[in-house]
Design an enzyme around this catalytic site. Structure first.
Site, mmCIF file in Angstrom:
data_model
loop_
_atom_site.group_PDB
_atom_site.id
_atom_site.type_symbol
_atom_site.label_atom_id
_atom_site.label_comp_id
_atom_site.label_asym_id
_atom_site.label_seq_id
_atom_site.Cartn_x
_atom_site.Cartn_y
_atom_site.Cartn_z
ATOM 1 N N TYR A 66 0.813 -1.216 0.000
ATOM 2 C CA TYR A 66 0.000 0.000 0.000
ATOM 3 C C TYR A 66 0.844 1.263 0.000
ATOM 4 O O TYR A 66 0.435 2.295 -0.552
ATOM 5 C CB TYR A 66 -0.969 0.000 1.192
ATOM 6 C CG TYR A 66 -0.338 0.216 2.548
ATOM 7 C CD1 TYR A 66 -0.249 1.484 3.117
ATOM 8 C CD2 TYR A 66 0.165 -0.859 3.277
ATOM 9 C CE1 TYR A 66 0.317 1.688 4.363
ATOM 10 C CE2 TYR A 66 0.727 -0.675 4.527
ATOM 11 C CZ TYR A 66 0.808 0.596 5.066
ATOM 12 O OH TYR A 66 1.379 0.777 6.295
ATOM 13 N N ASP A 116 -4.866 -4.111 2.146
ATOM 14 C CA ASP A 116 -3.740 -3.214 1.879
ATOM 15 C C ASP A 116 -3.231 -3.353 0.449
ATOM 16 O O ASP A 116 -2.776 -2.379 -0.158
ATOM 17 C CB ASP A 116 -2.577 -3.508 2.826
ATOM 18 C CG ASP A 116 -2.833 -3.058 4.252
ATOM 19 O OD1 ASP A 116 -3.779 -2.285 4.479
ATOM 20 O OD2 ASP A 116 -2.078 -3.494 5.143
ATOM 21 N N HIS A 160 -10.403 -6.242 7.541
ATOM 22 C CA HIS A 160 -9.124 -5.607 7.218
ATOM 23 C C HIS A 160 -8.204 -6.579 6.488
ATOM 24 O O HIS A 160 -7.589 -6.230 5.478
ATOM 25 C CB HIS A 160 -8.458 -5.078 8.483
ATOM 26 C CG HIS A 160 -7.305 -4.182 8.196
ATOM 27 N ND1 HIS A 160 -7.449 -2.992 7.507
ATOM 28 C CD2 HIS A 160 -5.979 -4.297 8.471
ATOM 29 C CE1 HIS A 160 -6.265 -2.412 7.383
ATOM 30 N NE2 HIS A 160 -5.363 -3.177 7.955
ATOM 31 N N LYS A 161 -8.118 -7.775 6.990
ATOM 32 C CA LYS A 161 -7.350 -8.848 6.347
ATOM 33 C C LYS A 161 -7.969 -10.181 6.752
ATOM 34 O O LYS A 161 -8.646 -10.281 7.792
ATOM 35 C CB LYS A 161 -5.879 -8.839 6.792
ATOM 36 C CG LYS A 161 -5.117 -7.566 6.519
ATOM 37 C CD LYS A 161 -3.687 -7.667 7.043
ATOM 38 C CE LYS A 161 -2.951 -6.344 6.871
ATOM 39 N NZ LYS A 161 -1.554 -6.398 7.383
ATOM 40 N N TYR A 164 -7.040 -11.062 10.109
ATOM 41 C CA TYR A 164 -7.690 -10.251 11.141
ATOM 42 C C TYR A 164 -9.207 -10.366 10.968
ATOM 43 O O TYR A 164 -9.881 -9.402 10.582
ATOM 44 C CB TYR A 164 -7.251 -8.791 11.050
ATOM 45 C CG TYR A 164 -5.778 -8.554 11.309
ATOM 46 C CD1 TYR A 164 -5.098 -9.280 12.276
ATOM 47 C CD2 TYR A 164 -5.066 -7.608 10.591
ATOM 48 C CE1 TYR A 164 -3.754 -9.071 12.521
ATOM 49 C CE2 TYR A 164 -3.711 -7.384 10.834
ATOM 50 C CZ TYR A 164 -3.065 -8.124 11.796
ATOM 51 O OH TYR A 164 -1.732 -7.908 12.035
ATOM 52 N N ASP A 171 -7.930 2.262 8.713
ATOM 53 C CA ASP A 171 -6.930 2.175 7.652
ATOM 54 C C ASP A 171 -7.510 1.551 6.372
ATOM 55 O O ASP A 171 -7.214 1.965 5.253
ATOM 56 C CB ASP A 171 -5.734 1.312 8.084
ATOM 57 C CG ASP A 171 -5.286 1.516 9.509
ATOM 58 O OD1 ASP A 171 -6.126 1.821 10.376
ATOM 59 O OD2 ASP A 171 -4.085 1.338 9.775
ATOM 60 N N ARG A 241 -2.925 8.471 12.672
ATOM 61 C CA ARG A 241 -2.825 8.105 11.257
ATOM 62 C C ARG A 241 -4.040 7.298 10.799
ATOM 63 O O ARG A 241 -4.437 7.412 9.634
ATOM 64 C CB ARG A 241 -1.533 7.346 10.967
ATOM 65 C CG ARG A 241 -1.376 7.073 9.468
ATOM 66 C CD ARG A 241 0.040 6.826 9.033
ATOM 67 N NE ARG A 241 0.578 5.569 9.483
ATOM 68 C CZ ARG A 241 1.743 5.438 10.141
ATOM 69 N NH1 ARG A 241 2.453 6.515 10.451
ATOM 70 N NH2 ARG A 241 2.188 4.259 10.488
ATOM 71 N N GLY A 244 -6.342 9.707 9.852
ATOM 72 C CA GLY A 244 -5.861 10.333 8.623
ATOM 73 C C GLY A 244 -6.186 9.514 7.385
ATOM 74 O O GLY A 244 -6.585 10.069 6.349
ATOM 75 N N TRP A 245 -6.019 8.195 7.482
ATOM 76 C CA TRP A 245 -6.389 7.333 6.340
ATOM 77 C C TRP A 245 -7.874 7.519 6.000
ATOM 78 O O TRP A 245 -8.246 7.651 4.823
ATOM 79 C CB TRP A 245 -6.144 5.871 6.668
ATOM 80 C CG TRP A 245 -4.719 5.392 6.757
ATOM 81 C CD1 TRP A 245 -4.148 4.726 7.803
ATOM 82 C CD2 TRP A 245 -3.690 5.495 5.753
ATOM 83 N NE1 TRP A 245 -2.836 4.415 7.524
ATOM 84 C CE2 TRP A 245 -2.534 4.871 6.277
ATOM 85 C CE3 TRP A 245 -3.644 6.054 4.472
ATOM 86 C CZ2 TRP A 245 -1.336 4.787 5.561
ATOM 87 C CZ3 TRP A 245 -2.448 5.967 3.757
ATOM 88 C CH2 TRP A 245 -1.313 5.349 4.300
#
Length: 406
Positions: A66, A116, A160-161, A164, A171, A241, A244-245
């Site tokens: 990413y 990602d 997310h993955k 996970y 994110d 962050r 922020g993403w």
């Protein structure tokens, strides 16, 4: 080739004081000034540090990641804004190194269902549009296919993955949705917009803290993770962050979302929430933001540059495009100047750097990340991490267009 600027920003008055500031700011008294815009200067500096695109993110071996997608998006925008071919050549050389003639992506394993890995698809879409080369479209379709089968929560939110399970992290909104929105806009799949907006709805439903005005980093639907509150499934804190993403994802998706979409107001409402959160938690002294957003000044907390540049990008783009209230324009311009003053370093070799970047942070995994205050402040920091370099380049392009300053 079409070298029109990415943003056609008209009717903006020249801010002469800001222009002077941006031209002369120098945190290293021994370094010389330059007439290059900071966007170009930082992009050139990054290329000098990483002569081959796969080296981005301090890589010793190639990886489809990413961070490479983030940086190639930044270089694409510099190229479109300036027409300077070296930036196009840099991202194309990276793509050609990573993608075979039959469209296979080096190191990419779709069976991992890692959101990602989808993020670099954004710049590939631009590259395919520009060149018409089939291998880019074939690679893009691999990434699109992953998202058709990507595992989801019971409400339809992207995990997310695969490793996970049942988890949505802020994110992941940036990793997946801007690719999907650009795909929908480019290749004509309008039904995708409903699914994209649904991801933001779920984040607003589960992650938003209205009382304290922030978004939590993660949410575990199963409540199985040690980092998850047993009642809410939420992680303990807002990480800068991660917010922020999400902020960048909001304004990038809005670029592609049709004006007449019936749920556009949903996205604008979430944009307003983010703008209020960013304004609420800005450090009044430095003008930037903290690693743990809501604990400014607490021992061990620090002013962090990737979150600060991402928030600045959101404020500038959101206010200029009308996604958030116009009053946030002044905040964005001021924040950009604060980022330059707080984090940009001039180097003796003529390059510039961005300092004080959290190298990495997450939840769970091995070794296990608890998402506590002590965890977030203990992760290593470094300069020139792409997670700050890329947003700084993109924020600089906006600032330079809005003010005429460089």
């Amino acid at each position: 080739m079409n070298h029109q600027p990415l943003w056609r920003l008209a009717g903006v008055a020249l801010l002469s004081v800001a222009a002077l500031y941006a031209c002369t700011i120098n945190t290293n008294p021994s370094a010389s000034t330059t007439d290059r815009p900071l966007s170009v200067w930082m992009a050139d500096s990054d290329i000098e540090r990483n002569p081959e695109g796969w080296m981005i993110d301090f890589r010793k071996t190639p990886k489809w990641e990413y961070t490479h997608g983030l940086m190639m998006t930044a270089h694409e925008r510099v190229w479109r804004a300036t027409g300077e071919e070296r930036f196009f050549d840099y991202l194309k050389d990276f793509a050609d190194f990573m993608i075979s003639e039959d469209g296979e992506i080096r190191t990419y394993d779709p069976s991992l269902y890692n959101i990602d890995r989808v993020n670099p698809g954004k710049f590939l879409i631009g590259l395919h549009q520009e060149t018409g080369e089939d291998k880019y479209r074939l690679a893009i379709e691999q990434l699109r296919h992953q998202m058709r089968d990507h595992p989801r929560t019971t409400e339809g939110g992207f995990w997310h993955k695969k490793v996970y399970p049942h988890q949505m992290w802020l994110d992941g909104l940036y990793m997946g949705t801007p690719f999907l929105s650009r795909y929908a806009a480019t290749y004509g799949e309008p039904e995708l917009y409903d699914d994209i907006i649904h991801q933001f709805r779920l984040v607003a439903k589960h992650h938003w803290n209205a009382e304290q005005q922030f978004f939590y980093h993660g949410w575990d639907e199963s409540r199985e993770q040690r980092w998850a509150d047993p009642q809410t499934g939420l992680s303990e804190l807002p990480w800068g962050r991660a917010m922020g993403w999400l902020a960048m994802a909001i304004v990038d998706v809005l670029d592609d979302l049709p004006e007449q979409h019936p749920d556009r107001e949903v996205m604008l409402d979430i944009a307003d929430k983010m703008a209020r959160a960013i304004e609420t938690h800005r450090d009044p002294e430095s003008g930037v933001w903290w690693q743990v957003v809501n604990m400014g000044g607490r021992e061990g907390n620090y002013l962090e540059s990737s979150a600060s540049t991402m928030f600045t990008y959101f404020l500038l783009k959101g206010s200029e495009q009308g996604y958030i209230d116009e009053r946030y324009r002044a905040l964005g311009l001021s924040a950009y100047q604060s980022v330059v003053e707080e984090f940009i370093r001039h180097n003796d070799d003529g390059t510039i750097s961005i300092t004080n970047v959290c190298a990495v942070a997450g939840l769970g995994g091995d070794p296990y990340r608890e998402g506590t205050y002590d965890y977030y402040i203990s992760e290593p920091r470094r300069a020139d991490d792409p997670k700050a370099v890329g947003p700084f380049i993109m924020a600089s392009l906006l600032y330079e267009d809005m003010t005429g300053a460089y």
